[in-house]
Design a protein around this motif. Sequence first.
Motif, PDB file in Angstrom:
ATOM      1  N   GLN A   1      -0.547   4.212   1.940  1.00  0.00           N
ATOM      2  CA  GLN A   1       0.666   3.593   1.431  1.00  0.00           C
ATOM      3  C   GLN A   1       0.798   3.944  -0.042  1.00  0.00           C
ATOM      4  O   GLN A   1       0.084   3.399  -0.886  1.00  0.00           O
ATOM      5  CB  GLN A   1       0.643   2.071   1.624  1.00  0.00           C
ATOM      6  CG  GLN A   1       1.945   1.407   1.241  1.00  0.00           C
ATOM      7  CD  GLN A   1       1.969  -0.073   1.568  1.00  0.00           C
ATOM      8  OE1 GLN A   1       0.928  -0.726   1.639  1.00  0.00           O
ATOM      9  NE2 GLN A   1       3.157  -0.621   1.779  1.00  0.00           N
ATOM     10  N   GLN A   2       1.683   4.855  -0.332  1.00  0.00           N
ATOM     11  CA  GLN A   2       1.905   5.253  -1.719  1.00  0.00           C
ATOM     12  C   GLN A   2       2.713   4.174  -2.424  1.00  0.00           C
ATOM     13  O   GLN A   2       3.407   3.375  -1.774  1.00  0.00           O
ATOM     14  CB  GLN A   2       2.567   6.628  -1.751  1.00  0.00           C
ATOM     15  CG  GLN A   2       1.599   7.690  -1.240  1.00  0.00           C
ATOM     16  CD  GLN A   2       2.193   9.073  -1.167  1.00  0.00           C
ATOM     17  OE1 GLN A   2       3.233   9.287  -0.574  1.00  0.00           O
ATOM     18  NE2 GLN A   2       1.507  10.031  -1.768  1.00  0.00           N
ATOM     19  N   PRO A   3       2.626   4.134  -3.754  1.00  0.00           N
ATOM     20  CA  PRO A   3       3.241   3.031  -4.509  1.00  0.00           C
ATOM     21  C   PRO A   3       4.700   2.816  -4.141  1.00  0.00           C
ATOM     22  O   PRO A   3       5.511   3.747  -4.174  1.00  0.00           O
ATOM     23  CB  PRO A   3       3.069   3.488  -5.958  1.00  0.00           C
ATOM     24  CG  PRO A   3       1.868   4.367  -5.946  1.00  0.00           C
ATOM     25  CD  PRO A   3       1.908   5.085  -4.633  1.00  0.00           C
ATOM     26  N   GLY A   4       5.030   1.594  -3.786  1.00  0.00           N
ATOM     27  CA  GLY A   4       6.409   1.226  -3.496  1.00  0.00           C
ATOM     28  C   GLY A   4       6.959   1.785  -2.201  1.00  0.00           C
ATOM     29  O   GLY A   4       8.168   1.728  -1.975  1.00  0.00           O
ATOM     30  N   GLN A   5       6.072   2.318  -1.365  1.00  0.00           N
ATOM     31  CA  GLN A   5       6.561   2.952  -0.146  1.00  0.00           C
ATOM     32  C   GLN A   5       5.965   2.297   1.098  1.00  0.00           C
ATOM     33  O   GLN A   5       5.192   1.352   1.025  1.00  0.00           O
ATOM     34  CB  GLN A   5       6.245   4.449  -0.181  1.00  0.00           C
ATOM     35  CG  GLN A   5       6.953   5.170  -1.324  1.00  0.00           C
ATOM     36  CD  GLN A   5       6.887   6.671  -1.188  1.00  0.00           C
ATOM     37  OE1 GLN A   5       6.750   7.205  -0.086  1.00  0.00           O
ATOM     38  NE2 GLN A   5       6.981   7.357  -2.305  1.00  0.00           N
ATOM     39  N   SER A   6       6.336   2.843   2.226  1.00  0.00           N
ATOM     40  CA  SER A   6       5.865   2.314   3.496  1.00  0.00           C
ATOM     41  C   SER A   6       4.509   2.906   3.852  1.00  0.00           C
ATOM     42  O   SER A   6       3.912   3.657   3.082  1.00  0.00           O
ATOM     43  CB  SER A   6       6.891   2.629   4.580  1.00  0.00           C
ATOM     44  OG  SER A   6       6.508   2.053   5.805  1.00  0.00           O
ATOM     45  N   LEU A   7       4.037   2.559   5.006  1.00  0.00           N
ATOM     46  CA  LEU A   7       2.749   3.051   5.487  1.00  0.00           C
ATOM     47  C   LEU A   7       2.955   4.328   6.277  1.00  0.00           C
ATOM     48  O   LEU A   7       3.845   4.408   7.122  1.00  0.00           O
ATOM     49  CB  LEU A   7       2.076   2.015   6.383  1.00  0.00           C
ATOM     50  CG  LEU A   7       1.461   0.801   5.700  1.00  0.00           C
ATOM     51  CD1 LEU A   7       2.515  -0.208   5.281  1.00  0.00           C
ATOM     52  CD2 LEU A   7       0.422   0.153   6.595  1.00  0.00           C
ATOM     53  N   THR A   8       2.082   5.288   6.032  1.00  0.00           N
ATOM     54  CA  THR A   8       2.101   6.558   6.752  1.00  0.00           C
ATOM     55  C   THR A   8       0.781   6.718   7.490  1.00  0.00           C
ATOM     56  O   THR A   8      -0.287   6.621   6.872  1.00  0.00           O
ATOM     57  CB  THR A   8       2.301   7.732   5.779  1.00  0.00           C
ATOM     58  OG1 THR A   8       3.535   7.563   5.079  1.00  0.00           O
ATOM     59  CG2 THR A   8       2.323   9.058   6.544  1.00  0.00           C
TER      60      THR A   8
END
Lengths: 113, 115
Positions: free
Chosen positions: B37-44
């Motif tokens: 989960q990159q900053p401010g983003q969703s889960l990959t």
Amino acid sequence: GESVGLHLPTLSVQEGDNSIINCAYSNSASDYFIWYKQESGKGPQFIIDIRSNMDKRQGQRVTVLLNKTVKHLSLQIAATQPGDSAVYFCAEGGVRNFNKFYFGSGTKLNVKP
Amino acid sequence: SAVISQKPSRDICQRGTSLTIQCQVDSQVTMMFWYRQQPGQSLTLIATANQGSEATYESGFVIDKFPISRPNLTFSTLTVSNMSPEDSSIYLCSVYASGGEDEQFFGPGTRLTVL
């Protein structure tokens, strides 16, 4: 992986109002959907799920609606409380996805007291 | 339900080094997954950690960069190799538990900062 809801909107609601958070999914083969709540600094927390053979499921203060025709999910939170402030994600998966889950971009819910 | 712990909870690392993240579950589970989960983003989803065989990687992720071990049904590791600042992210372990109520549980995450 699948593309699920490529936006990160922010929804601001007044305490006590109802909230509706929407999500579009892309894989028509997905047969299981989960809504998660993520508070700052924590991992996602399961809220409610629904299988593809249903179109509505209710929990405590939360309801999930599934529209397979347009590949759309919604999460309804009744009487929203300040503790509901978080980022909400939908995830699609299921047996046909080998139980792997792919996440939408999320919606930030801001509850104003 | 399943309780998942991860170590470390956070780390700051230098470019070019590697970090191994551990995931421990309090019960035996068939399926374990690693997410980023990159900053401010969703889960990959990075990969599925398979017990007794090589992990299954999602598009865009490779074993040389993210080697994964799964020696038993309660433990897995993810290594982030030859790190760059772009690897700064939260790495989350997840398990899928099927039973009376199927559910996917997440660990608390490991917050990695690469300088």
